[in-house]
Design a protein around this motif. Structure first.
Motif, PDB file in Angstrom:
ATOM      1  N   LYS A 161       0.838  -1.195   0.000  1.00 14.16           N
ATOM      2  CA  LYS A 161       0.000   0.000   0.000  1.00 14.16           C
ATOM      3  C   LYS A 161       0.872   1.244   0.000  1.00 14.16           C
ATOM      4  CE  LYS A 161      -1.114   1.572   4.184  1.00 14.16           C
ATOM      5  NZ  LYS A 161      -1.531   2.050   5.376  1.00 14.16           N
ATOM      6  N   PHE A 162       0.234   2.406  -0.149  1.00  8.28           N
ATOM      7  CA  PHE A 162       0.987   3.653  -0.052  1.00  8.28           C
ATOM      8  C   PHE A 162       0.294   4.621   0.892  1.00  8.28           C
ATOM      9  CE2 PHE A 162      -1.819   4.581  -3.741  1.00  8.28           C
ATOM     10  CZ  PHE A 162      -2.392   5.775  -3.338  1.00  8.28           C
ATOM     11  N   ASP A 163       1.119   5.490   1.477  1.00  9.42           N
ATOM     12  CA  ASP A 163       0.645   6.640   2.232  1.00  9.42           C
ATOM     13  C   ASP A 163       1.163   7.865   1.502  1.00  9.42           C
ATOM     14  OD1 ASP A 163      -0.562   5.232   4.360  1.00  9.42           O
ATOM     15  OD2 ASP A 163       1.344   5.077   5.432  1.00  9.42           O
ATOM     16  N   LEU A 164       0.316   8.887   1.363  1.00 11.88           N
ATOM     17  CA  LEU A 164       0.766  10.176   0.852  1.00 11.88           C
ATOM     18  C   LEU A 164       1.035  11.041   2.067  1.00 11.88           C
ATOM     19  CD1 LEU A 164       1.319  12.328  -1.289  1.00 11.88           C
ATOM     20  CD2 LEU A 164      -1.136  12.807  -1.339  1.00 11.88           C
ATOM     21  N   LYS A 165       2.278  11.508   2.183  1.00 12.64           N
ATOM     22  CA  LYS A 165       2.669  12.335   3.324  1.00 12.64           C
ATOM     23  C   LYS A 165       2.896  13.765   2.855  1.00 12.64           C
ATOM     24  CE  LYS A 165       4.704   8.723   6.130  1.00 12.64           C
ATOM     25  NZ  LYS A 165       5.791   8.383   7.047  1.00 12.64           N
ATOM     26  N   ALA A 166       2.473  14.711   3.689  1.00  9.42           N
ATOM     27  CA  ALA A 166       2.716  16.127   3.412  1.00  9.42           C
ATOM     28  C   ALA A 166       4.175  16.437   3.716  1.00  9.42           C
ATOM     29  CB  ALA A 166       1.792  16.985   4.266  1.00  9.42           C
ATOM     30  N   GLY A 167       4.593  17.641   3.407  1.00  6.45           N
ATOM     31  CA  GLY A 167       5.969  18.059   3.641  1.00  6.45           C
ATOM     32  C   GLY A 167       6.391  17.935   5.090  1.00  6.45           C
ATOM     33  N   ASN A 168       5.428  18.031   6.026  1.00  2.00           N
ATOM     34  CA  ASN A 168       5.748  17.929   7.455  1.00  2.00           C
ATOM     35  C   ASN A 168       5.777  16.484   7.949  1.00  2.00           C
ATOM     36  OD1 ASN A 168       3.049  17.210   7.501  1.00  2.00           O
ATOM     37  ND2 ASN A 168       2.387  18.915   8.781  1.00  2.00           N
ATOM     38  N   GLY A 169       5.578  15.524   7.039  1.00  2.00           N
ATOM     39  CA  GLY A 169       5.643  14.113   7.405  1.00  2.00           C
ATOM     40  C   GLY A 169       4.319  13.510   7.842  1.00  2.00           C
ATOM     41  N   GLU A 170       3.277  14.346   7.950  1.00  2.00           N
ATOM     42  CA  GLU A 170       1.960  13.841   8.342  1.00  2.00           C
ATOM     43  C   GLU A 170       1.330  13.066   7.185  1.00  2.00           C
ATOM     44  OE1 GLU A 170      -0.129  14.319  11.259  1.00  2.00           O
ATOM     45  OE2 GLU A 170       1.831  14.776  12.117  1.00  2.00           O
ATOM     46  N   VAL A 171       0.693  11.931   7.493  1.00  2.00           N
ATOM     47  CA  VAL A 171      -0.017  11.156   6.469  1.00  2.00           C
ATOM     48  C   VAL A 171      -1.320  11.893   6.150  1.00  2.00           C
ATOM     49  CG1 VAL A 171      -1.193   8.987   5.948  1.00  2.00           C
ATOM     50  CG2 VAL A 171       0.964   8.962   7.212  1.00  2.00           C
ATOM     51  N   ILE A 172      -1.527  12.208   4.865  1.00  2.00           N
ATOM     52  CA  ILE A 172      -2.756  12.918   4.477  1.00  2.00           C
ATOM     53  C   ILE A 172      -3.710  12.031   3.687  1.00  2.00           C
ATOM     54  CG2 ILE A 172      -1.978  15.296   4.674  1.00  2.00           C
ATOM     55  CD1 ILE A 172      -1.138  15.248   1.765  1.00  2.00           C
ATOM     56  N   ALA A 173      -3.214  10.921   3.158  1.00  2.00           N
ATOM     57  CA  ALA A 173      -4.095   9.979   2.458  1.00  2.00           C
ATOM     58  C   ALA A 173      -3.419   8.618   2.403  1.00  2.00           C
ATOM     59  CB  ALA A 173      -4.407  10.464   1.051  1.00  2.00           C
ATOM     60  N   THR A 174      -4.245   7.570   2.364  1.00  2.00           N
ATOM     61  CA  THR A 174      -3.777   6.193   2.359  1.00  2.00           C
ATOM     62  C   THR A 174      -4.500   5.432   1.257  1.00  2.00           C
ATOM     63  OG1 THR A 174      -3.440   6.296   4.740  1.00  2.00           O
ATOM     64  CG2 THR A 174      -3.607   4.118   3.796  1.00  2.00           C
ATOM     65  N   SER A 175      -3.826   4.452   0.689  1.00  2.00           N
ATOM     66  CA  SER A 175      -4.449   3.642  -0.358  1.00  2.00           C
ATOM     67  C   SER A 175      -5.065   2.385   0.224  1.00  2.00           C
ATOM     68  CB  SER A 175      -3.399   3.222  -1.388  1.00  2.00           C
ATOM     69  OG  SER A 175      -2.547   2.216  -0.850  1.00  2.00           O
ATOM     70  N   GLU A 176      -5.752   1.670  -0.639  1.00  2.00           N
ATOM     71  CA  GLU A 176      -6.181   0.322  -0.305  1.00  2.00           C
ATOM     72  C   GLU A 176      -4.928  -0.562  -0.309  1.00  2.00           C
ATOM     73  OE1 GLU A 176      -8.545  -1.397  -3.458  1.00  2.00           O
ATOM     74  OE2 GLU A 176      -7.149  -0.725  -4.970  1.00  2.00           O
ATOM     75  N   VAL A 177      -5.078  -1.816   0.031  1.00  2.00           N
ATOM     76  CA  VAL A 177      -3.950  -2.751  -0.053  1.00  2.00           C
ATOM     77  C   VAL A 177      -4.011  -3.428  -1.423  1.00  2.00           C
ATOM     78  CG1 VAL A 177      -2.879  -4.813   0.935  1.00  2.00           C
ATOM     79  CG2 VAL A 177      -3.924  -3.104   2.439  1.00  2.00           C
ATOM     80  N   TYR A 178      -2.915  -3.319  -2.153  1.00  2.00           N
ATOM     81  CA  TYR A 178      -2.808  -3.923  -3.488  1.00  2.00           C
ATOM     82  C   TYR A 178      -2.084  -5.260  -3.383  1.00  2.00           C
ATOM     83  CZ  TYR A 178      -3.848   0.812  -5.205  1.00  2.00           C
ATOM     84  OH  TYR A 178      -4.434   2.017  -5.459  1.00  2.00           O
ATOM     85  N   THR A 179      -2.324  -6.125  -4.373  1.00  2.00           N
ATOM     86  CA  THR A 179      -1.670  -7.434  -4.357  1.00  2.00           C
ATOM     87  C   THR A 179      -0.273  -7.365  -4.952  1.00  2.00           C
ATOM     88  OG1 THR A 179      -2.792  -7.959  -6.423  1.00  2.00           O
ATOM     89  CG2 THR A 179      -3.793  -8.781  -4.397  1.00  2.00           C
ATOM     90  N   THR A 180      -0.010  -6.380  -5.834  1.00  2.00           N
ATOM     91  CA  THR A 180       1.309  -6.269  -6.452  1.00  2.00           C
ATOM     92  C   THR A 180       1.823  -4.840  -6.363  1.00  2.00           C
ATOM     93  OG1 THR A 180       0.466  -5.700  -8.650  1.00  2.00           O
ATOM     94  CG2 THR A 180       0.718  -8.059  -8.159  1.00  2.00           C
ATOM     95  N   GLU A 181       3.150  -4.698  -6.441  1.00  2.00           N
ATOM     96  CA  GLU A 181       3.747  -3.368  -6.428  1.00  2.00           C
ATOM     97  C   GLU A 181       3.336  -2.595  -7.674  1.00  2.00           C
ATOM     98  OE1 GLU A 181       8.141  -1.459  -6.677  1.00  2.00           O
ATOM     99  OE2 GLU A 181       7.922  -3.047  -5.196  1.00  2.00           O
ATOM    100  N   ALA A 182       3.227  -3.288  -8.815  1.00  2.00           N
ATOM    101  CA  ALA A 182       2.829  -2.622 -10.057  1.00  2.00           C
ATOM    102  C   ALA A 182       1.443  -1.994  -9.920  1.00  2.00           C
ATOM    103  CB  ALA A 182       2.848  -3.622 -11.212  1.00  2.00           C
ATOM    104  N   ALA A 183       0.529  -2.706  -9.296  1.00  2.00           N
ATOM    105  CA  ALA A 183      -0.824  -2.177  -9.097  1.00  2.00           C
ATOM    106  C   ALA A 183      -0.785  -0.970  -8.159  1.00  2.00           C
ATOM    107  CB  ALA A 183      -1.734  -3.258  -8.537  1.00  2.00           C
TER     108      ALA A 183
END
Length: 122
Positions: free
Chosen positions: A14-36
């Motif tokens: 999965k991925f987290d989108l972090k702002a410049g201050n390091g705070e997580v501002i959005a999260t993804s679902e869990v994917y089965t592959t890195e490509a996805a």
């Protein structure tokens, strides 16, 4: 500047989108592959800056076409947003916010940070 942090979890990646201050501002679902997962990041980068905002907490909800941020309240009464791609798929979600204004700031932060965010793999 924001960054996407890609990491493995027990059930996939999965991925987290972090702002410049390091705070997580959005999260993804869990994917089965890195490509996805990488496709999900590209989708957020492309859709976030042009997405409208559909406020589902308003007395009169004005429907917005995809891509869009949907602002809503969860079971705990906190404000959250989810980003939907053009095809209606949810591509990122937020944490819960006590105040609606904070949630709206989160939406703006995703719009601002996502397009140019670097990708970091953990």
């Amino acid at each position: 500047m924001g960054k996407f942090v890609v990491k493995e979890v027990k059930s996939g990646i999965k991925f987290d989108l972090k702002a410049g201050n390091g705070e997580v501002i959005a999260t993804s679902e869990v994917y089965t592959t890195e490509a996805a997962c990488m496709k999900g990041i590209e989708s957020v980068k492309k859709n976030a800056p042009v997405a409208g905002v559909e406020d589902q907490t308003a007395a009169e909800v004005v429907t917005v076409k995809n891509p869009k941020f949907e602002v809503y309240t969860d079971k705990a009464g906190e404000f959250r947003f989810r980003l939907k791609a053009t095809n209606g798929q949810i591509i990122a979600t937020s944490e819960g916010y006590k105040a609606k204004a904070s949630c709206m700031n989160g939406v703006e932060s995703v719009k601002k940070n996502a397009p140019d965010a670097e990708v970091e793999k953990k």
